[in-house]
Design a protein around this motif. Structure first.
Motif, short mmCIF file in Angstrom:
data_model
loop_
_atom_site.label_atom_id
_atom_site.label_comp_id
_atom_site.label_asym_id
_atom_site.label_seq_id
_atom_site.Cartn_x
_atom_site.Cartn_y
_atom_site.Cartn_z
N SER A 14 0.83 -1.21 0.00
CA SER A 14 0.00 0.00 0.00
C SER A 14 0.86 1.26 0.00
O SER A 14 0.48 2.26 -0.62
N LEU A 15 2.03 1.24 0.65
CA LEU A 15 2.95 2.38 0.58
C LEU A 15 3.47 2.58 -0.84
O LEU A 15 3.54 3.70 -1.34
N TRP A 16 3.81 1.47 -1.49
CA TRP A 16 4.32 1.55 -2.86
C TRP A 16 3.25 2.09 -3.80
O TRP A 16 3.52 2.94 -4.64
N LEU A 17 2.01 1.60 -3.65
CA LEU A 17 0.92 2.10 -4.49
C LEU A 17 0.63 3.57 -4.21
O LEU A 17 0.34 4.34 -5.13
N ALA A 18 0.71 3.96 -2.94
CA ALA A 18 0.48 5.37 -2.59
C ALA A 18 1.55 6.26 -3.22
O ALA A 18 1.25 7.36 -3.68
N ALA A 19 2.80 5.77 -3.26
CA ALA A 19 3.86 6.55 -3.88
C ALA A 19 3.64 6.70 -5.38
O ALA A 19 4.04 7.70 -5.98
N LEU A 20 2.98 5.72 -5.99
CA LEU A 20 2.68 5.82 -7.42
C LEU A 20 1.52 6.77 -7.69
O LEU A 20 1.49 7.45 -8.72
N VAL A 21 0.55 6.83 -6.78
CA VAL A 21 -0.69 7.59 -7.02
C VAL A 21 -0.64 9.01 -6.45
O VAL A 21 -1.08 9.95 -7.11
N VAL A 22 -0.11 9.17 -5.25
CA VAL A 22 -0.16 10.46 -4.55
C VAL A 22 1.00 11.34 -5.02
O VAL A 22 2.17 10.96 -4.89
N PRO A 23 0.70 12.51 -5.58
CA PRO A 23 1.79 13.41 -5.96
C PRO A 23 2.49 13.97 -4.73
O PRO A 23 1.85 14.33 -3.75
N GLY A 24 3.80 13.99 -4.78
CA GLY A 24 4.58 14.50 -3.65
C GLY A 24 5.05 13.43 -2.69
O GLY A 24 5.72 13.72 -1.72
N MET A 25 4.73 12.19 -2.96
CA MET A 25 5.17 11.08 -2.12
C MET A 25 6.08 10.20 -2.97
O MET A 25 5.66 9.70 -4.01
N HIS A 26 7.33 10.02 -2.51
CA HIS A 26 8.32 9.29 -3.31
C HIS A 26 9.03 8.24 -2.47
O HIS A 26 9.42 8.51 -1.34
N LEU A 27 9.20 7.06 -3.05
CA LEU A 27 9.96 5.97 -2.43
C LEU A 27 11.07 5.58 -3.39
O LEU A 27 10.84 5.42 -4.59
N ALA A 28 12.29 5.38 -2.85
CA ALA A 28 13.46 5.15 -3.70
C ALA A 28 13.53 3.73 -4.25
O ALA A 28 13.81 3.53 -5.41
N GLY A 29 13.26 2.74 -3.43
CA GLY A 29 13.42 1.38 -3.91
C GLY A 29 12.71 0.37 -3.03
O GLY A 29 12.03 0.71 -2.06
N PHE A 30 12.91 -0.91 -3.38
CA PHE A 30 12.22 -1.99 -2.68
C PHE A 30 12.64 -2.08 -1.22
O PHE A 30 11.81 -2.30 -0.34
N GLY A 31 13.91 -1.92 -0.94
CA GLY A 31 14.39 -1.97 0.44
C GLY A 31 13.81 -0.84 1.29
O GLY A 31 13.48 -1.04 2.46
N THR A 32 13.69 0.33 0.69
CA THR A 32 13.08 1.46 1.39
C THR A 32 11.63 1.20 1.69
O THR A 32 11.14 1.54 2.76
N VAL A 33 10.94 0.58 0.75
CA VAL A 33 9.51 0.26 0.95
C VAL A 33 9.35 -0.70 2.12
O VAL A 33 8.51 -0.49 3.01
N LEU A 34 10.13 -1.77 2.15
CA LEU A 34 10.04 -2.74 3.25
C LEU A 34 10.44 -2.12 4.58
O LEU A 34 9.79 -2.35 5.61
N GLY A 35 11.51 -1.34 4.58
CA GLY A 35 11.95 -0.68 5.83
C GLY A 35 10.92 0.31 6.33
O GLY A 35 10.64 0.39 7.53
N ALA A 36 10.34 1.09 5.41
CA ALA A 36 9.32 2.06 5.81
C ALA A 36 8.08 1.36 6.34
O ALA A 36 7.46 1.82 7.31
N ALA A 37 7.71 0.22 5.75
CA ALA A 37 6.54 -0.53 6.24
C ALA A 37 6.80 -1.07 7.64
O ALA A 37 5.93 -1.02 8.51
#
Length: 125
Positions: A14-37
């Motif tokens: 859901s964080l990854w999808l939000a980064a794709l849809v919400v303008p102004g929200m950016h995630l660098a990579g897969f490791g960042t997504v897992l760590g942020a979750a």
């Protein structure tokens, strides 16, 4: 433990999808997504209840709408901890928190405490 991992993966997706849809929200990579979750789960478990308790009068005054701001604050706190995760402003945090909360809730509705896919079937005789 299995349920925790499944919920963390749901939050990561859901964080990854939000980064794709919400303008102004950016995630660098897969490791960042897992760590942020993972950190978002920890922050929501320990920090969020304290913040909710401290802001309870304001939450009651706004009929619960201030909880959106609390969720955005938790997402902003997590983005401050990761260099590859950024949120550009207040509204991006609000929309990102709504998106992540909704899709995490929707996916978690089908996951039981054991981490398995569960569906209740009601039979009417």
């Amino acid at each position: 433990m299995n349920g925790f991992l499944v919920r963390m993966l749901i939050t990561a997706i859901s964080l990854w999808l939000a980064a794709l849809v919400v303008p102004g929200m950016h995630l660098a990579g897969f490791g960042t997504v897992l760590g942020a979750a993972l950190v978002l789960g920890i922050v929501n478990a320990f920090v969020r209840p304290i913040v909710i308790l401290l802001t309870l009068p304001l939450t009651i005054l706004t009929l619960g709408l201030f909880l959106l701001v609390v969720n955005a604050m938790m997402l902003g706190l997590v983005s401050a901890m990761f260099s590859g995760f950024s949120i550009s402003g207040f509204w991006s945090a609000i929309f990102g928190a709504i998106f992540v909360s909704f899709f995490s809730w929707l996916a978690s509705a089908f996951i039981g405490p054991s981490g398995r896919y569960e569906v209740m079937v009601v039979r009417r005789d």
